[in-house]
Write a protein that holds these residues in place. Structure first.
Motif, PDB file in Angstrom:
ATOM      1  N   MET A   1     -20.074   0.854 -36.854  1.00  0.00           N
ATOM      2  CA  MET A   1     -20.765  -0.375 -37.086  1.00  0.00           C
ATOM      3  C   MET A   1     -19.766  -1.525 -37.070  1.00  0.00           C
ATOM      4  O   MET A   1     -18.726  -1.449 -37.692  1.00  0.00           O
ATOM      5  CB  MET A   1     -21.442  -0.312 -38.454  1.00  0.00           C
ATOM      6  CG  MET A   1     -22.849  -0.717 -38.427  1.00  0.00           C
ATOM      7  SD  MET A   1     -23.540  -0.576 -40.078  1.00  0.00           S
ATOM      8  CE  MET A   1     -25.199  -0.654 -39.584  1.00  0.00           C
ATOM      9  N   THR A   2     -20.114  -2.557 -36.401  1.00  0.00           N
ATOM     10  CA  THR A   2     -19.228  -3.713 -36.332  1.00  0.00           C
ATOM     11  C   THR A   2     -19.620  -4.715 -37.408  1.00  0.00           C
ATOM     12  O   THR A   2     -20.659  -4.581 -38.057  1.00  0.00           O
ATOM     13  CB  THR A   2     -19.323  -4.382 -34.956  1.00  0.00           C
ATOM     14  OG1 THR A   2     -20.648  -4.889 -34.789  1.00  0.00           O
ATOM     15  CG2 THR A   2     -18.978  -3.415 -33.841  1.00  0.00           C
ATOM     16  N   GLY A   3     -18.782  -5.732 -37.550  1.00  0.00           N
ATOM     17  CA  GLY A   3     -19.038  -6.757 -38.556  1.00  0.00           C
ATOM     18  C   GLY A   3     -20.328  -7.505 -38.316  1.00  0.00           C
ATOM     19  O   GLY A   3     -21.053  -7.851 -39.245  1.00  0.00           O
ATOM     20  N   SER A   4     -20.675  -7.751 -37.042  1.00  0.00           N
ATOM     21  CA  SER A   4     -21.909  -8.491 -36.754  1.00  0.00           C
ATOM     22  C   SER A   4     -23.136  -7.644 -37.048  1.00  0.00           C
ATOM     23  O   SER A   4     -24.168  -8.165 -37.467  1.00  0.00           O
ATOM     24  CB  SER A   4     -21.909  -8.974 -35.294  1.00  0.00           C
ATOM     25  OG  SER A   4     -21.903  -7.854 -34.417  1.00  0.00           O
ATOM     26  N   GLU A   5     -23.036  -6.313 -36.859  1.00  0.00           N
ATOM     27  CA  GLU A   5     -24.165  -5.438 -37.191  1.00  0.00           C
ATOM     28  C   GLU A   5     -24.380  -5.397 -38.705  1.00  0.00           C
ATOM     29  O   GLU A   5     -25.516  -5.363 -39.173  1.00  0.00           O
ATOM     30  CB  GLU A   5     -23.930  -4.043 -36.629  1.00  0.00           C
ATOM     31  CG  GLU A   5     -24.013  -3.965 -35.128  1.00  0.00           C
ATOM     32  CD  GLU A   5     -23.670  -2.588 -34.602  1.00  0.00           C
ATOM     33  OE1 GLU A   5     -23.278  -1.713 -35.412  1.00  0.00           O
ATOM     34  OE2 GLU A   5     -23.794  -2.385 -33.392  1.00  0.00           O
ATOM     35  N   ASP A   6     -23.274  -5.378 -39.468  1.00  0.00           N
ATOM     36  CA  ASP A   6     -23.384  -5.421 -40.920  1.00  0.00           C
ATOM     37  C   ASP A   6     -24.068  -6.700 -41.369  1.00  0.00           C
ATOM     38  O   ASP A   6     -24.930  -6.685 -42.244  1.00  0.00           O
ATOM     39  CB  ASP A   6     -22.004  -5.328 -41.570  1.00  0.00           C
ATOM     40  CG  ASP A   6     -21.421  -3.926 -41.512  1.00  0.00           C
ATOM     41  OD1 ASP A   6     -22.205  -2.977 -41.338  1.00  0.00           O
ATOM     42  OD2 ASP A   6     -20.193  -3.807 -41.653  1.00  0.00           O
ATOM     43  N   ARG A   7     -23.676  -7.810 -40.775  1.00  0.00           N
ATOM     44  CA  ARG A   7     -24.281  -9.098 -41.137  1.00  0.00           C
ATOM     45  C   ARG A   7     -25.762  -9.124 -40.784  1.00  0.00           C
ATOM     46  O   ARG A   7     -26.574  -9.628 -41.539  1.00  0.00           O
ATOM     47  CB  ARG A   7     -23.556 -10.232 -40.429  1.00  0.00           C
ATOM     48  CG  ARG A   7     -22.248 -10.565 -41.040  1.00  0.00           C
ATOM     49  CD  ARG A   7     -21.680 -11.829 -40.433  1.00  0.00           C
ATOM     50  NE  ARG A   7     -20.235 -11.733 -40.499  1.00  0.00           N
ATOM     51  CZ  ARG A   7     -19.408 -12.031 -39.530  1.00  0.00           C
ATOM     52  NH1 ARG A   7     -19.858 -12.492 -38.392  1.00  0.00           N
ATOM     53  NH2 ARG A   7     -18.112 -11.895 -39.691  1.00  0.00           N
TER      54      ARG A   7
ATOM     55  N   THR B   1     -27.789  -6.553 -40.503  1.00  0.00           N
ATOM     56  CA  THR B   1     -28.503  -5.671 -41.424  1.00  0.00           C
ATOM     57  C   THR B   1     -28.685  -6.335 -42.776  1.00  0.00           C
ATOM     58  O   THR B   1     -29.769  -6.297 -43.362  1.00  0.00           O
ATOM     59  CB  THR B   1     -27.732  -4.343 -41.592  1.00  0.00           C
ATOM     60  OG1 THR B   1     -27.535  -3.761 -40.312  1.00  0.00           O
ATOM     61  CG2 THR B   1     -28.483  -3.396 -42.494  1.00  0.00           C
ATOM     62  N   ARG B   2     -27.627  -6.961 -43.262  1.00  0.00           N
ATOM     63  CA  ARG B   2     -27.701  -7.646 -44.556  1.00  0.00           C
ATOM     64  C   ARG B   2     -28.675  -8.816 -44.496  1.00  0.00           C
ATOM     65  O   ARG B   2     -29.441  -9.043 -45.433  1.00  0.00           O
ATOM     66  CB  ARG B   2     -26.298  -8.144 -44.943  1.00  0.00           C
ATOM     67  CG  ARG B   2     -26.239  -8.837 -46.259  1.00  0.00           C
ATOM     68  CD  ARG B   2     -26.435  -7.858 -47.398  1.00  0.00           C
ATOM     69  NE  ARG B   2     -26.367  -8.615 -48.640  1.00  0.00           N
ATOM     70  CZ  ARG B   2     -27.158  -8.387 -49.665  1.00  0.00           C
ATOM     71  NH1 ARG B   2     -28.023  -7.412 -49.625  1.00  0.00           N
ATOM     72  NH2 ARG B   2     -27.059  -9.109 -50.747  1.00  0.00           N
ATOM     73  N   ALA B   3     -28.688  -9.529 -43.376  1.00  0.00           N
ATOM     74  CA  ALA B   3     -29.623 -10.642 -43.223  1.00  0.00           C
ATOM     75  C   ALA B   3     -31.066 -10.151 -43.240  1.00  0.00           C
ATOM     76  O   ALA B   3     -31.937 -10.780 -43.849  1.00  0.00           O
ATOM     77  CB  ALA B   3     -29.333 -11.409 -41.937  1.00  0.00           C
ATOM     78  N   GLU B   4     -31.318  -9.021 -42.599  1.00  0.00           N
ATOM     79  CA  GLU B   4     -32.672  -8.454 -42.596  1.00  0.00           C
ATOM     80  C   GLU B   4     -33.084  -8.020 -44.002  1.00  0.00           C
ATOM     81  O   GLU B   4     -34.227  -8.201 -44.414  1.00  0.00           O
ATOM     82  CB  GLU B   4     -32.763  -7.270 -41.632  1.00  0.00           C
ATOM     83  CG  GLU B   4     -32.815  -7.657 -40.187  1.00  0.00           C
ATOM     84  CD  GLU B   4     -34.027  -8.513 -39.865  1.00  0.00           C
ATOM     85  OE1 GLU B   4     -35.131  -8.211 -40.374  1.00  0.00           O
ATOM     86  OE2 GLU B   4     -33.863  -9.503 -39.140  1.00  0.00           O
ATOM     87  N   GLN B   5     -32.142  -7.446 -44.744  1.00  0.00           N
ATOM     88  CA  GLN B   5     -32.441  -7.040 -46.125  1.00  0.00           C
ATOM     89  C   GLN B   5     -32.759  -8.248 -46.985  1.00  0.00           C
ATOM     90  O   GLN B   5     -33.700  -8.227 -47.789  1.00  0.00           O
ATOM     91  CB  GLN B   5     -31.268  -6.263 -46.713  1.00  0.00           C
ATOM     92  CG  GLN B   5     -31.081  -4.894 -46.122  1.00  0.00           C
ATOM     93  CD  GLN B   5     -29.815  -4.219 -46.624  1.00  0.00           C
ATOM     94  OE1 GLN B   5     -28.943  -4.846 -47.235  1.00  0.00           O
ATOM     95  NE2 GLN B   5     -29.690  -2.923 -46.342  1.00  0.00           N
ATOM     96  N   LEU B   6     -31.977  -9.303 -46.840  1.00  0.00           N
ATOM     97  CA  LEU B   6     -32.235 -10.516 -47.606  1.00  0.00           C
ATOM     98  C   LEU B   6     -33.573 -11.136 -47.226  1.00  0.00           C
ATOM     99  O   LEU B   6     -34.334 -11.579 -48.081  1.00  0.00           O
ATOM    100  CB  LEU B   6     -31.107 -11.532 -47.389  1.00  0.00           C
ATOM    101  CG  LEU B   6     -29.799 -11.231 -48.103  1.00  0.00           C
ATOM    102  CD1 LEU B   6     -28.726 -12.219 -47.662  1.00  0.00           C
ATOM    103  CD2 LEU B   6     -29.980 -11.295 -49.606  1.00  0.00           C
ATOM    104  N   ARG B   7     -33.869 -11.159 -45.947  1.00  0.00           N
ATOM    105  CA  ARG B   7     -35.129 -11.725 -45.478  1.00  0.00           C
ATOM    106  C   ARG B   7     -36.305 -10.932 -46.047  1.00  0.00           C
ATOM    107  O   ARG B   7     -37.293 -11.500 -46.513  1.00  0.00           O
ATOM    108  CB  ARG B   7     -35.168 -11.720 -43.947  1.00  0.00           C
ATOM    109  CG  ARG B   7     -36.355 -12.465 -43.355  1.00  0.00           C
ATOM    110  CD  ARG B   7     -36.294 -12.567 -41.835  1.00  0.00           C
ATOM    111  NE  ARG B   7     -35.138 -13.356 -41.415  1.00  0.00           N
ATOM    112  CZ  ARG B   7     -34.103 -12.875 -40.717  1.00  0.00           C
ATOM    113  NH1 ARG B   7     -34.081 -11.602 -40.343  1.00  0.00           N
ATOM    114  NH2 ARG B   7     -33.100 -13.647 -40.366  1.00  0.00           N
TER     115      ARG B   7
END
Length: 114
Positions: free
Chosen positions: A1-7, A9-15
């Protein structure tokens, strides 16, 4: 997983979390839960107050002399009763603390009498 994929995924969780906050009935559930907690703490404080007073009466009827134990039992019963009033008016955390303090004061009555 790259840094942009982590971001991403985290953005989707927050949304998803923010969208879930708008669920109808969520606020009503919290109000109901808080009311139930207050009722439980009020009943708990009442039971412990009556328990302390009944121990005081039983020991007096048994023929024990008045002393520091009676003062500790009475003070503990008053403190737990105050906790019951706090449960209806203020914080449940404060109520729990005050009720435990009242029980601790009543337990000093047993320690002093032995």
């Amino acid at each position: 997983m790259t840094g942009s994929e982590d971001r991403a995924t985290r953005a989707e969780q927050l949304r998803a979390g923010f969208q879930q906050q708008g669920v109808p009935g969520l606020a009503e559930d919290e109000v109901r839960k808080e009311r139930q907690r207050r009722l439980v703490y009020t009943v708990l404080a009442a039971v412990l107050t009556l328990g302390g007073l009944s121990l005081l009466v039983v020991r007096l009827l048994r023929g024990d002399q008045l002393g520091a134990w009676a003062a500790f039992y009475a003070a503990g019963a008053v403190v737990t009763a105050v906790g019951g009033v706090l449960a209806r008016r203020i914080s449940t955390r404060l109520t729990f603390t005050v009720v435990l303090l009242g029980v601790a004061v009543m337990s000093f009555g047993d320690a002093v009498s032995r």
